[in-house]
Design an enzyme around this catalytic site. Structure first.
Site, PDB file in Angstrom:
ATOM      1  N   GLY A   1      18.373  24.941   9.578  1.00  0.00           N
ATOM      2  CA  GLY A   1      19.747  24.831  10.087  1.00  0.00           C
ATOM      3  C   GLY A   1      19.914  25.567  11.399  1.00  0.00           C
ATOM      4  O   GLY A   1      18.932  25.909  12.071  1.00  0.00           O
ATOM      5  N   ASN A   2      21.159  25.798  11.777  1.00  0.00           N
ATOM      6  CA  ASN A   2      21.446  26.506  13.028  1.00  0.00           C
ATOM      7  C   ASN A   2      22.762  27.274  12.893  1.00  0.00           C
ATOM      8  O   ASN A   2      23.378  27.270  11.835  1.00  0.00           O
ATOM      9  CB  ASN A   2      21.483  25.515  14.206  1.00  0.00           C
TER      10      ASN A   2
END
Ligand code: PMT
Length: 415
Positions: free
Chosen positions: A219-220
């Site tokens: 993810g981020n």
């Protein structure tokens, strides 16, 4: 945000007047907070109370809080003459919160025997009704029929929510939260006079989560704030908004259709499902360019040192925004860059088939990921970059919508 360069506080209701009608319910305490939120958003709030409401909340509380007038007693000789008529005429929206079963019945039948119901009769402004009562009362066919009648006449029904009730236990009947009440008033004004009425805008928000196993993902740092801000700005201007997001539904999303997703592929599908007839897609989400080639069905165990650790094989995700092909859809991308902002962003415009791009330098502490403000440059293929100052993300959203509306490709409507 530095002291020298503060972003102005957004005032989506600047120049608007909202009449808040309060009827008798213990939940009337929430209407105090709703009044404050409406004024924080720039509105001037007038307040009308039923006699029962004035028992729950002393009128002085509202008098101390709002810039507008507070109407309590139809027969008060010190009140302005025909106060309910003046309050009704100048309202851009009337929000009845909490709306008791009796007040809902009176609104449906056109009975005006107190400041709330009389003001409602005296206004042409959109009416927002936020019911609050015990769940058995709410379920009564008479209450439901009255709400249906109001809805059929164009009223916006906001709530109720499910949860703890003053009558004991829990169920459907709770007044929605102040943030949602304020959002409902904003939405009603937009749907009535907003410049984006009749338009449909899809907005994406948050970082995609590409599962490695049932507990881990690639993810981020995207919080979804930028996309939510664009969605709220479009909602406030009257557009039908579909928010495709990896985050939980945001507080204050009344009037926005929220489509929760996890991965890039799910986001692509949700956009495709919403795209028919849409006017624009604003892609503020941070989409993972790669996803694990396989998702393990059970939690992966830590590898021991002898095996040399773990190698994760990644495969490319589709370029979601580039892949969406719908007639008349104007596409706006974002570019999250840490260097060569303009050159890197411009290169994405043609590659992804964008009307324009919103470039943000995500290495700054007051812009980009997670913060409430952003400093962006709007640019298209040929024109000069438009550099905006530090703004709240809501106002960045307003600027994006302005640019969309003046774009030569913005679909013209005859009606
Ligand atoms: O959510 P916040 O915490 O408020 O943070 C906001 C933000 C920094 C995430 C937002 O302002 C932003 O910059 N969003 C785009 C982030 C990004 O993915 O940028 P990119 O340069 O990698 O991608 C360019 C564009 O293509 C983006 O519109 C992106 O959504 C889209 N894209 C990217 C990859 C992919 N596989 N498919 C896509 O559609």
């Amino acid at each position: 945000m530095s002291q020298a360069d503060p972003a102005p506080i957004p005032r989506p209701l600047r120049g608007r007047r909202v009449t808040l009608g309060v009827s008798g319910s213990i939940s009337a305490y929430k209407s105090v907070e709703a009044a404050r939120r409406l004024e924080d958003a720039g509105a001037i709030v007038d307040v009308a109370l039923t006699p029962a409401a004035a028992r729950f909340i002393p009128p002085l509380t509202f008098r101390s809080l709002v810039q507008g007038e507070v109407a309590v007693d139809l027969w008060d000789p010190s009140a302005p003459a025909e106060q309910h008529v003046a309050m009704g005429r100048r309202a851009d929206a009337m929000l009845v919160a909490p709306a008791s079963a009796t007040t809902i019945a009176n609104l449906a039948q056109g009975i005006g025997d107190n400041p709330v119901t009389l003001t409602a009769l005296a206004t042409d402004a959109p009416l927002v009704v936020a019911p609050a009562m015990d769940s058995v009362m709410y379920g009564q066919p008479s209450v439901q029929a009255n709400l249906e009648l109001l809805k059929a006449r164009g009223a916006f029904i906001a709530g109720p929510a499910t949860g703890r009730l003053a009558s004991g236990g829990s169920g459907l009947g709770r007044l929605i939260e102040p943030v949602e009440l304020a959002a409902a008033a904003r939405s009603a004004i937009g749907r009535t006079v907003g410049v984006l009425r009749g338009r449909h805008i899809i907005v994406t928000a948050g970082g995609t989560r590409e599962p490695i196993d049932p507990v881990r993902y690639v993810g981020n740092h995207s919080s979804g704030k930028m996309g939510v801000a664009v969605a709220e700005a479009a909602r406030d201007q009257g557009a039908a908004v579909t928010l495709v997001t990896t985050q939980p539904p945001p507080a204050g999303s009344y009037g926005i259709v929220v489509r929760p997703v996890g991965t890039a592929l799910e986001m692509q599908e949700a956009i495709r499902n919403a795209a028919r007839g849409a006017d624009a897609l604003v892609m503020a989400a941070a989409v993972a360019d790669y996803r694990p080639a396989e998702t393990a069905e059970s939690k992966l165990k830590k590898q021991d040192a002898e095996t040399g650790g773990m190698t994760l094989e990644l495969v490319e995700n589709p370029d979601v925004i580039a892949s969406i092909d719908a007639p008349h859809l104007l596409k706006v991308g974002f570019a999250a860059e840490t260097d060569d902002l303009i050159a890197n962003a411009r290169a994405k415009i043609e590659k992804k088939g964008l009307a324009f791009i919103v470039a943000n330098d995500v290495s700054q502490s007051d812009a980009g990921f997670q913060v409430d403000t952003n400093r962006v440059v709007l640019l298209d293929e040929s024109g000069e970059p438009e550099r905006l100052p530090l703004l709240h993300k809501y106002d960045v959203g307003v600027a994006i919508l302005e640019r969309l509306k003046s774009h030569p490709g913005w679909p013209q409507r005859t009606s």
